[in-house]
Design an enzyme around this catalytic site. Structure first.
Site, PDB file in Angstrom:
ATOM      1  N   ASP A  55      -4.282  -8.940  -4.248  1.00  0.00           N
ATOM      2  CA  ASP A  55      -4.384 -10.081  -3.346  1.00  0.00           C
ATOM      3  C   ASP A  55      -4.576 -11.392  -4.101  1.00  0.00           C
ATOM      4  OD1 ASP A  55      -4.003  -9.134  -0.709  1.00  0.00           O
ATOM      5  OD2 ASP A  55      -5.918  -8.092  -0.835  1.00  0.00           O
ATOM      6  N   GLU A  94     -10.859 -11.570  -4.789  1.00  0.00           N
ATOM      7  CA  GLU A  94      -9.424 -11.497  -4.506  1.00  0.00           C
ATOM      8  C   GLU A  94      -8.938 -12.737  -3.752  1.00  0.00           C
ATOM      9  OE1 GLU A  94      -8.594  -8.000  -2.108  1.00  0.00           O
ATOM     10  OE2 GLU A  94     -10.524  -8.135  -1.101  1.00  0.00           O
ATOM     11  N   HIS A 153       0.811  -1.221   0.000  1.00  0.00           N
ATOM     12  CA  HIS A 153       0.000   0.000   0.000  1.00  0.00           C
ATOM     13  C   HIS A 153       0.843   1.270   0.000  1.00  0.00           C
ATOM     14  CE1 HIS A 153      -3.204  -2.905   0.696  1.00  0.00           C
ATOM     15  NE2 HIS A 153      -3.889  -2.048  -0.027  1.00  0.00           N
ATOM     16  N   CYS A 184      -9.764  -3.714  -9.880  1.00  0.00           N
ATOM     17  CA  CYS A 184      -9.209  -2.565  -9.163  1.00  0.00           C
ATOM     18  C   CYS A 184      -7.823  -2.860  -8.611  1.00  0.00           C
ATOM     19  CB  CYS A 184     -10.154  -2.113  -8.058  1.00  0.00           C
ATOM     20  SG  CYS A 184     -10.525  -3.416  -6.873  1.00  0.00           S
TER      21      CYS A 184
HETATM   22  C1  PEP Z   1      -6.531  -5.896  -4.352  1.00  0.00           C
HETATM   23  O1  PEP Z   1      -6.337  -6.748  -3.480  1.00  0.00           O
HETATM   24  O2  PEP Z   1      -6.252  -6.058  -5.540  1.00  0.00           O
HETATM   25  C2  PEP Z   1      -7.096  -4.583  -4.002  1.00  0.00           C
HETATM   26  C3  PEP Z   1      -7.464  -3.734  -4.934  1.00  0.00           C
HETATM   27  O3  PEP Z   1      -7.217  -4.271  -2.702  1.00  0.00           O
HETATM   28  P1  PEP Z   1      -6.004  -3.871  -1.770  1.00  0.00           P
HETATM   29  O4  PEP Z   1      -4.827  -3.515  -2.645  1.00  0.00           O
HETATM   30  O5  PEP Z   1      -6.440  -2.708  -0.948  1.00  0.00           O
HETATM   31  O6  PEP Z   1      -5.769  -5.103  -0.968  1.00  0.00           O
HETATM   32 MG    MG Z   2      -7.119  -6.632  -1.501  1.00  0.00          MG
END
Ligand code: PEP
Ligand code: MG
Length: 410
Positions: free
Chosen positions: A293, A269, A27, A340
């Site tokens: 994920d 995910e 992140h 996403c």
């Molecule tokens: C993902 O897991 O691809 C996602 C978009 O969520 P995060 O990156 O917040 O885990």
């Molecule tokens: Mg995720």
């Protein structure tokens, strides 16, 4: 560098950062991308090698850190930066254009945001919607839970600023590399496989219900869609949706306005959910594939761990087959599918995802215009012809070289 820190970095002073640990989809890296701060993560040794006063080139485009470059190298990188700025000026011309492929098919390009402040950047980069609002940042960097009203204001602000464009809000996805110390949860051996996201929300229902009420109250200010993170079983989705409907009924009984027809979807995910997509597709309004994920769980390779980064393979045919299965399952039920995860904005993945039939691509705001430029050059019908070949290849390397050859990518 926890993910809450880059969110607070001041771009005026922070020109770039490099870390020893972390992966491309940690992140911190995602936040850096949305703030347009050049960053290279997972170098293993940079903090031991760099001293105060050194000149450091941080090339976030190619993931290079160069300490004390020669004057010639420095000049080369000045040119590289100038070329990139010129390229950005070209992309900027597309900011008000729709995203239409060479054969006239519209695909939606949306932005991922972490705070209401990010909406400005999303719109400035031509986002057609918000495909992922990571609400956990509202809960982080503070000492207690945000109140219902605080959350309501945040959600309403985003919906109003997006002015009727779709906004997909994800309910609290805490855990993994996103911690909330004030919840005082016991330390876990495997936080990415632990008590997190929807698992925690279904247990800590007061907290979950507060968020859902804030969302439902905000729903009348725009085009809200709600999705749940880390769904592994149908039962979890049903429980989460039932709680949402209970809160909606309660608000309506109190005379509080709630929008009609809010779409309710889920992140795909966890591999179990991807495999079972045909069953989920009957009950959701949409899927959003979270490849950050999905890749780590499918390959059993921690997205934060640079030592296993070689296994973190977005183009591995195993991942592509799962994605393809999810898209086909949703389409058979007449549902739409977004993505996403960071993969949605990756120039090598984009032709593949178009071929597989992805409906919505949601990414860091800064990736939107390059993606739009690329999609304008691609014909969906032509791309679709590579679907079978790509899915029949054996390795990620084969996929990459096939896609580069077919679409003349560098
Ligand atoms: C993902 O897991 O691809 C996602 C978009 O969520 P995060 O990156 O917040 O885990
Ligand atoms: Mg995720």
């Amino acid at each position: 560098l926890p993910p809450s820190d880059p969110a607070q970095l001041n771009r005026q002073y922070v020109k770039g950062f490099a870390t020893d640990i972390g992966g491309r989809t940690s992140h911190s890296a995602i936040m850096a991308r949305s703030l347009e701060i050049p960053a290279v993560v997972g170098t293993k040794t940079v903090t031991a090698e760099v001293k105060n006063g050194d000149i450091v080139i941080v090339d976030g485009l190619d993931g290079q850190v160069i300490i004390n470059p020669s004057p010639e190298l420095l000049a080369q990188y000045e040119q590289k930066r100038a070329r990139y700025e010129a390229q950005k000026a070209e992309w900027a011309k597309l900011v008000h254009e729709a995203t239409v492929t060479a054969d006239g098919i519209h695909v939606e390009l949306a932005a991922n945001i972490g705070t209401p402040d990010d909406v400005k950047g999303a719109l400035a980069n031509g986002a057609e919607g918000i495909g992922l609002y990571r609400t956990e940042f509202l809960y982080m960097g503070r000492s207690e839970l945000p109140t219902e009203d605080e959350q309501f204001v945040a959600y309403k602000t985003v919906l109003e600023q997006m002015n009727g464009k779709p906004v997909v809000v994800r309910t609290l996805d805490i855990g993994g590399d996103k911690e909330l110390p004030y919840l005082q949860l016991p330390k876990e051996m495997n936080p990415f496989l632990g008590f997190r996201a929807i698992r925690l929300c279904l247990e800590m229902q007061d907290m979950f219900r507060t968020q859902l009420r804030a969302l439902l109250r905000a729903s009348v200010y725009g085009n809200l869609k709600i999705m749940f993170p880390m769904i592994a079983t149908l039962d979890e989705f049903r429980q989460a949706k039932a709680i949402l409907l209970e809160e909606k009924e309660a608000l309506l009984r109190q005379g509080v306005a709630v929008a009609d027809g809010i779409e309710v979807g889920m992140m795909v995910e966890i591999p179990a959910a991807a495999v079972m997509a045909d069953q989920f597709a009957k009950e959701v309004d949409f899927f959003s594939i979270g490849t950050n994920d999905l890749i780590q769980y499918t390959m059993a390779a921690d997205r934060m761990n640079e030592r296993v980064a070689y296994l973190y393979q977005p183009y591995n045919p195993a991942i592509l087959r799962l994605i393809s299965h999810v898209i086909d399952a949703a389409h058979r039920e007449g549902k739409w599918v977004g993505m996403c995860g960071e993969m949605a904005g990756d120039p090598i993945a984009i032709p593949i995802l178009l071929a597989l039939g992805l409906d919505e691509f949601s990414m860091s705001a800064t990736s939107i215009l390059p993606a739009r430029a690329q999609l304008k050059q691609l014909a969906k019908e032509e791309a679709a012809r590579i679907k079978e070949t790509v899915l029949s290849l054996g390795t990620a390397e084969e996929v990459v070289s096939f896609v580069k050859r077919t679409f003349s990518l560098a």
